[in-house]
Motif scaffolding. Structure first.
Motif, PDB file in Angstrom:
ATOM      1  N   GLY A 283       0.811  -1.205   0.000  1.00 51.77           N
ATOM      2  CA  GLY A 283       0.000   0.000   0.000  1.00 51.77           C
ATOM      3  C   GLY A 283       0.846   1.256   0.000  1.00 51.77           C
ATOM      4  O   GLY A 283       2.011   1.247  -0.393  1.00 51.77           O
ATOM      5  N   THR A 284       0.259   2.356   0.479  1.00 48.93           N
ATOM      6  CA  THR A 284       0.964   3.637   0.537  1.00 48.93           C
ATOM      7  C   THR A 284       1.249   3.987   1.986  1.00 48.93           C
ATOM      8  O   THR A 284       0.751   3.351   2.912  1.00 48.93           O
ATOM      9  CB  THR A 284       0.116   4.752  -0.097  1.00 48.93           C
TER      10      THR A 284
ATOM     11  N   GLU B 159      -2.086   5.105   3.387  1.00 50.94           N
ATOM     12  CA  GLU B 159      -3.119   4.073   3.345  1.00 50.94           C
ATOM     13  C   GLU B 159      -2.471   2.710   3.124  1.00 50.94           C
ATOM     14  O   GLU B 159      -2.381   2.228   1.999  1.00 50.94           O
ATOM     15  CB  GLU B 159      -4.140   4.386   2.248  1.00 50.94           C
ATOM     16  N   PRO B 160      -2.011   2.093   4.212  1.00 47.39           N
ATOM     17  CA  PRO B 160      -1.333   0.795   4.086  1.00 47.39           C
ATOM     18  C   PRO B 160      -2.315  -0.328   3.759  1.00 47.39           C
ATOM     19  O   PRO B 160      -3.521  -0.220   3.989  1.00 47.39           O
ATOM     20  CB  PRO B 160      -0.706   0.579   5.473  1.00 47.39           C
TER      21      PRO B 160
ATOM     22  N   THR C 227      -3.918  -3.793   1.470  1.00 48.12           N
ATOM     23  CA  THR C 227      -4.536  -4.100   0.185  1.00 48.12           C
ATOM     24  C   THR C 227      -6.034  -3.873   0.278  1.00 48.12           C
ATOM     25  O   THR C 227      -6.583  -3.646   1.349  1.00 48.12           O
ATOM     26  CB  THR C 227      -4.277  -5.567  -0.216  1.00 48.12           C
ATOM     27  N   THR C 228      -6.675  -3.952  -0.855  1.00 50.03           N
ATOM     28  CA  THR C 228      -8.132  -3.856  -0.880  1.00 50.03           C
ATOM     29  C   THR C 228      -8.672  -4.810  -1.934  1.00 50.03           C
ATOM     30  O   THR C 228      -7.951  -5.198  -2.862  1.00 50.03           O
ATOM     31  CB  THR C 228      -8.586  -2.411  -1.178  1.00 50.03           C
TER      32      THR C 228
ATOM     33  N   PRO D  15      -2.887  -3.733  -3.907  1.00 45.87           N
ATOM     34  CA  PRO D  15      -2.403  -2.799  -2.888  1.00 45.87           C
ATOM     35  C   PRO D  15      -2.963  -1.405  -3.119  1.00 45.87           C
ATOM     36  O   PRO D  15      -3.168  -0.993  -4.274  1.00 45.87           O
ATOM     37  CB  PRO D  15      -0.875  -2.807  -3.084  1.00 45.87           C
ATOM     38  N   TYR D  16      -3.231  -0.685  -2.038  1.00 49.90           N
ATOM     39  CA  TYR D  16      -3.532   0.732  -2.185  1.00 49.90           C
ATOM     40  C   TYR D  16      -2.366   1.406  -2.905  1.00 49.90           C
ATOM     41  O   TYR D  16      -1.211   1.054  -2.702  1.00 49.90           O
ATOM     42  CB  TYR D  16      -3.744   1.386  -0.820  1.00 49.90           C
TER      43      TYR D  16
ATOM     44  N   SER E 195      -7.036   4.489  -3.898  1.00 52.11           N
ATOM     45  CA  SER E 195      -6.909   4.919  -2.507  1.00 52.11           C
ATOM     46  C   SER E 195      -7.958   5.993  -2.285  1.00 52.11           C
ATOM     47  O   SER E 195      -8.505   6.549  -3.243  1.00 52.11           O
ATOM     48  CB  SER E 195      -5.511   5.477  -2.213  1.00 52.11           C
TER      49      SER E 195
END
Length: 516
Positions: free
Chosen positions: A238-239, A242-243, A245-246, A259-260, A300
């Motif tokens: 992710g970032t 915003e850690p 995944t989604t 991943p974000y 994100s």
């Protein structure tokens, strides 16, 4: 259901770990893949969720740590740190920890979403791990899983038996609004499964009036992954902001874990599709992005906000070329109007007016301003989020498809058919619609007085029928109008096609007239 859905991942699986080897992870396979269940104490769990800024994955994106803390503040807990009262709070309002309830919201009334059904069907123990972690932290064993899908319900019940855990599986009606938190709580309580019409926080009074932690299926699966990996390893994807995944449902048929920070165009390419005429993000309460915005969009909250989009519940619906964008929008707006609970003016009268304005825009007799004016009635209003979400969907469509809208305004058509490519529930043949027998109608106008939501009078005093399914809450009034029609001209027909404009949609259902 999940057997018809393709599942894949970008950058490595977490929630979908083991899906490449197993159709369903039973308890033994789950432990081999995800490891032993760990249950941190409440303070540690809240801190972990705050560290990675975990948000709900059902659409609203509410911070999970705040939900957890809100429930903890309403219960009496053996830890001294959790018996502190909120400012102005009365000790008598608190409940024993054992009364608290954890609810997994597995409702996916949205036709374009499949991610939660996939999780419940294929990785039920991961979801139950998350629910068990939250329940243990709160000091309760009361867990309820609310689902709509048959396969998901069977999978969760089997998983509970495997774990020998107490818990309930509650079946929900398959409606667009059934996933709203208040509707889920009412369904579990044995009440009419619609939003309550006023703001009631589940943390204060939810299932059986008890403090209730209610969150989306994916949220609990993410919680289990967070506890298993720890915050630092969880944040390796992710970032920075915003850690993690989604899960996305792309085109209604593919579930992708990403991943974000992944570009939306990369996710579409992974699914072997493209932006087409535009992409709907966030589902039917989401926003349309034109192809240029799709190219800039990032998966994100921050990335979607930058292009006036929303990630919502992870629904991504590209609109293929060759179908009429305005017709597809009108088709979905008609469906949303029929899905209303009918509790407030913005739904009862506002949503039908939006459909009428879209119909008029489609045939060139209306304007964009008419649509904006009609949709404006629902913005920020209503007994629940349904009118507001529908209004945003429609308003974003007239912006994203401005060129097509202009052609309709000038020519009354864009020349493209409405293929019905945006997913809707499969018609059962029992859907009812209002129809007029014009060989009998004398223009008395009584029907428009009795059911103004579905019928209005033209300038000559004759009825103009809104071509939507009859909402459940309006069925009694419609039958009354049929019975009272002086000319015996009003009808209810069944088996009508659930599409935009009759005769142009390539799908014809049988029409069976009935009276009374």
């Amino acid at each position: 259901m999940s057997g018809t859905i393709t599942v894949s991942n970008i950058g490595g699986p977490r929630l979908t770990l083991g899906f490449d080897r197993f159709d369903r992870l039973d308890l033994e396979r789950h432990k081999a893949v995800h490891g032993k269940l760990n249950t941190p104490v409440l303070e540690d769990l809240v801190a972990m969720a705050e560290q990675v800024d975990m948000r709900g994955r059902g659409g609203a994106g509410f911070p999970f740590a705040r939900k957890l803390a809100a429930v903890a503040a309403r219960i009496t807990h053996p830890s001294a740190d959790q018996t502190r009262l909120l400012p102005g709070e009365d000790e008598d309002r608190r409940r024993p920890a054992a009364d608290a309830v954890v609810v997994v919201n597995g409702a996916e009334g949205e036709p374009g979403s499949s991610k939660d059904k996939v999780l419940l069907s294929r990785a039920p123990h991961l979801v139950l791990d998350g629910a068990s972690i939250a329940a243990a932290a709160l000091g309760t064993q009361r867990i309820v899983v609310a689902v709509e899908d048959d396969e998901a319900a069977r999978s969760v019940r089997a998983a509970m038996v495997e774990r020998r855990m107490p818990g309930r599986v509650v079946r929900l009606s398959e409606r667009f609004i059934s996933g709203q938190a208040g509707a889920v709580v009412r369904a579990i309580n044995g009440e009419v499964p619609i939003p309550p019409g006023q703001k009631v926080r589940a943390a204060e009074s939810g299932v059986d009036g008890c403090p209730t932690l209610l969150s989306n299926t994916e949220t609990f699966a993410q919680l289990a992954v967070l506890v298993s990996l720890g915050p630092d390893l969880y944040a390796s994807a992710g970032t920075e902001d915003e850690p993690g995944t989604t899960l996305l449902t792309v085109g209604g048929t593919q579930v992708v874990e990403a991943p974000y920070g992944t570009p939306l165009s990369a996710a579409l390419g992974h699914c072997e599709t493209d932006a087409g005429q535009g992409v709907l993000v966030g589902g039917y309460h989401g926003m349309w992005l034109d192809p240029a915005a799709v190219f800039r969009a990032v998966l994100s909250r921050k990335g979607m906000a930058a292009v006036n989009g929303t990630l919502g519940a992870g629904i991504v619906l590209p609109l293929a070329r060759g179908t009429c964008p305005l017709g597809e929008t009108t088709r979905i707006a008609s469906y949303l109007a029929a899905q209303s609970a009918g509790q407030c003016g913005p739904c009862r009268l506002g949503l039908p007016d939006v459909v009428r304005a879209l119909n008029a825009l489609s045939d060139g007799s209306g304007s964009v301003e008419d649509v904006r004016r009609a949709a404006g009635i629902g913005l920020g209003r209503g007994a629940c989020t349904h009118p507001d979400g529908t209004a945003k969907f429609v308003l974003s469509a007239v912006e994203a498809f401005a060129a097509d809208v202009e052609v309709h305004r000038v020519s009354g058509t864009c020349g493209q058919p409405v293929y019905g490519v945006l997913p809707l529930p499969v018609p059962t043949g029992d859907e009812g619609r209002v129809a007029i027998d014009w060989s009998r109608c004398d223009g008395h106008g009584l029907c428009a007085y009795l059911v103004p939501e579905l019928i209005q009078l033209d300038r000559y005093g004759f009825p103009v029928v809104l071509g939507t399914d009859i909402p459940a809450w309006l069925e009694r009034d419609v039958q009354k109008a049929v019975a009272m029609c002086p000319a015996l001209a009003l009808r209810v027909t069944t088996g009508m096609p659930r599409t935009g404009r009759a005769g142009k949609n390539g799908r014809n259902g049988k029409s069976t007239a009935r009276r009374g």
